[in-house]
Design a protein around this motif. Structure first.
Motif, PDB file in Angstrom:
ATOM      1  N   GLU A 110       1.016  -1.755   0.308  1.00 54.20           N
ATOM      2  CA  GLU A 110       0.167  -0.369  -0.003  1.00 54.20           C
ATOM      3  C   GLU A 110       1.106   1.185  -0.037  1.00 54.20           C
ATOM      4  O   GLU A 110       0.506   2.278  -0.694  1.00 54.20           O
ATOM      5  N   GLU A 111       1.289   1.343   0.961  1.00 54.03           N
ATOM      6  CA  GLU A 111       3.006   2.422   0.648  1.00 54.03           C
ATOM      7  C   GLU A 111       3.764   2.512  -0.529  1.00 54.03           C
ATOM      8  O   GLU A 111       3.786   3.770  -0.896  1.00 54.03           O
ATOM      9  N   SER A 148       8.969   7.587  -1.989  1.00 55.70           N
ATOM     10  CA  SER A 148       9.285   7.459  -0.261  1.00 55.70           C
ATOM     11  C   SER A 148       9.913   6.720  -0.397  1.00 55.70           C
ATOM     12  O   SER A 148      10.802   6.203   0.805  1.00 55.70           O
ATOM     13  N   THR A 149       9.554   5.728  -0.346  1.00 55.00           N
ATOM     14  CA  THR A 149       9.055   4.122   0.146  1.00 55.00           C
ATOM     15  C   THR A 149      10.437   3.323  -0.756  1.00 55.00           C
ATOM     16  O   THR A 149      11.528   3.079   0.115  1.00 55.00           O
ATOM     17  N   ARG A 154      13.315   4.848   1.820  1.00 57.61           N
ATOM     18  CA  ARG A 154      13.042   4.444   3.358  1.00 57.61           C
ATOM     19  C   ARG A 154      14.355   2.993   2.854  1.00 57.61           C
ATOM     20  O   ARG A 154      15.149   3.025   3.532  1.00 57.61           O
ATOM     21  N   ILE A 155      14.188   2.097   1.634  1.00 58.29           N
ATOM     22  CA  ILE A 155      14.687   0.940   1.156  1.00 58.29           C
ATOM     23  C   ILE A 155      16.255   1.335   1.472  1.00 58.29           C
ATOM     24  O   ILE A 155      16.819   0.538   1.812  1.00 58.29           O
ATOM     25  N   TYR A 156      16.639   2.351   0.407  1.00 60.26           N
ATOM     26  CA  TYR A 156      17.957   2.457   0.013  1.00 60.26           C
ATOM     27  C   TYR A 156      18.715   3.703   1.565  1.00 60.26           C
ATOM     28  O   TYR A 156      19.695   2.682   1.832  1.00 60.26           O
ATOM     29  N   ALA A 176      15.681   7.683  -8.838  1.00 61.48           N
ATOM     30  CA  ALA A 176      14.868   7.867  -8.523  1.00 61.48           C
ATOM     31  C   ALA A 176      15.089   9.652 -10.270  1.00 61.48           C
ATOM     32  O   ALA A 176      13.701   9.153 -10.743  1.00 61.48           O
ATOM     33  N   GLN A 177      15.779   8.954 -11.024  1.00 61.10           N
ATOM     34  CA  GLN A 177      16.246  10.457 -11.800  1.00 61.10           C
ATOM     35  C   GLN A 177      14.948   8.936 -13.336  1.00 61.10           C
ATOM     36  O   GLN A 177      14.986   9.772 -14.587  1.00 61.10           O
ATOM     37  N   VAL A 178      15.822   7.726 -13.262  1.00 62.21           N
ATOM     38  CA  VAL A 178      15.104   6.732 -14.343  1.00 62.21           C
ATOM     39  C   VAL A 178      14.178   6.359 -14.065  1.00 62.21           C
ATOM     40  O   VAL A 178      13.737   5.043 -14.596  1.00 62.21           O
TER      41      VAL A 178
END
Length: 367
Positions: free
Chosen positions: A303-304, A311-312, A315-317, A329-331
């Motif tokens: 869901e998140e 954002s999810t 947080r993982i990274y 994030a750029q790709v």
């Protein structure tokens, strides 16, 4: 060609498509058939014949597969894979396809996972470049776009290398329940599985010079073996709300006759049988995840991820100490290409059962 003609052509083609079956060597293939009593439905005999021809080709190519050698730098990278795990139909594929955009990882494609004995040779022959021109098609169960050069589950490769049950239900769905795919500690089967996973990932890292990014829902039941193979491995576990997960999980087992690797018609399963599989998988995960070193595991929810994937993923990274999130994030694609299925709603009785069979996710405060 008319729409009806297209449908018939697609159906005929599907009955010839062996999927991962042709990745076995001929001797492995005949042994697998013997172990399953040559029990192939007449409808799928053309597929079995095609698979047999494919295994003969695999056996001919295998002696030419290059020897796997890693230099010191590549060996260090190989020792640090990232595993995406979770219940089947919990969002592992969505998360996998998003993380696969990160070029710091070696991600197994369908070509590699379906042909673990020979993929280095196949790529050398230019098969990868040829298959890259083939259009994507949609998975029957969820319309996820897939193709020969798209990311694929690693447990398919390990099954082809060893024949150890795991993906066998896809070909022989009438086999006894294999829902709990865990090993006895240090058993010969476990050692073979570990050796095959290490060999497959070595080939990936040798060919690309990167640590592997792997995804298999069933690996959530094999954390002790994964840590034995890779003590430095990092893990991402994804959960999905039980009320949404179970209808999707149930639907996965309802589509018999639509798979591209079945050799038998799949028997129907009751809700309680399927919920028992879920229960065993969850219990195995929660009883073994404590062995993962601190900082090497992050848990997220479907869901998140759907509501705010940037954002999810960030947080993982951050929690795993992985570099390169800004580049990912750029790709990231604007559209994940996923279309949610609409499933038959759960009955009040089925909903009442979820609290019992999904107990660990409620007890841990995930939902």
């Amino acid at each position: 060609m008319s729409e009806l003609g297209n449908s018939r052509f697609s159906s005929a083609l599907a009955l010839l498509q062996p999927a991962f079956l042709s990745g076995f060597t001929f001797s492995q293939w005949t042994r697998l058939l013997e172990e399953n009593r040559w029990d192939i439905d007449a409808k799928y005999l053309p597929r079995a014949v095609t698979a047999t021809l494919g295994t003969l080709a695999t056996s001919c190519l295998k002696p030419f597969e290059p020897e796997v050698k890693l230099d010191e730098e590549c060996e260090a990278l190989w020792r640090r894979p990232v595993f995406i795990i979770g219940l089947p139909r919990s969002g592992t594929t969505l998360l996998y396809h998003l993380l696969a955009n990160d070029t710091q990882f070696a991600v197994p494609t369908r070509l590699e996972a379906f042909n673990p004995h020979t993929f280095l040779t196949l790529r050398k022959l230019g098969i990868g470049k040829l298959l890259n021109h083939f259009p994507l098609h949609s998975r029957v169960i969820d319309r996820v776009p897939v193709g020969w050069m798209a990311p694929e589950d690693d447990d398919v490769a390990v099954f082809v290398l060893t024949g150890i049950p795991g993906q066998i239900w896809r070909a022989f769905p009438r086999e006894p329940d294999r829902g709990c795919e865990c090993f006895k500690e240090n058993s010969p089967e476990a050692r073979r599985w570990i050796a095959a996973l290490q060999m497959f990932t070595r080939k990936l890292s040798m060919s690309q010079g990167k640590p592997a990014l792997m995804k298999s829902p069933h690996n959530a039941q094999k954390i002790p073996e994964l840590l034995q193979a890779f003590p430095e491995a990092k893990f991402v576990t994804i959960f999905r709300k039980p009320e949404a997960h179970f209808p999707s999980f149930r639907a996965m087992f309802a589509g018999s006759g639509t798979g591209w690797d079945e050799l038998q018609r799949r028997p129907p399963s009751t809700d309680e049988e399927l919920l028992t599989v879920v229960q065993r998988q969850l219990e195995r995960y929660f009883s073994t995840k404590m062995a993962i070193p601190s900082g090497n595991l992050v848990e997220v929810t479907y869901e998140e991820l759907v509501s705010d994937r940037v954002s999810t993923l960030s947080r993982i990274y951050a929690q795993l100490g992985l570099p390169g999130f800004d580049s990912l994030a750029q790709v990231l694609p604007q559209d994940s290409g996923y279309e949610k299925n609409i499933h038959e709603p759960l009955s009040p009785d089925a909903k009442a059962l979820l609290r019992y069979f999904y107990a660990p996710v409620y007890e841990q405060g995930i939902y």
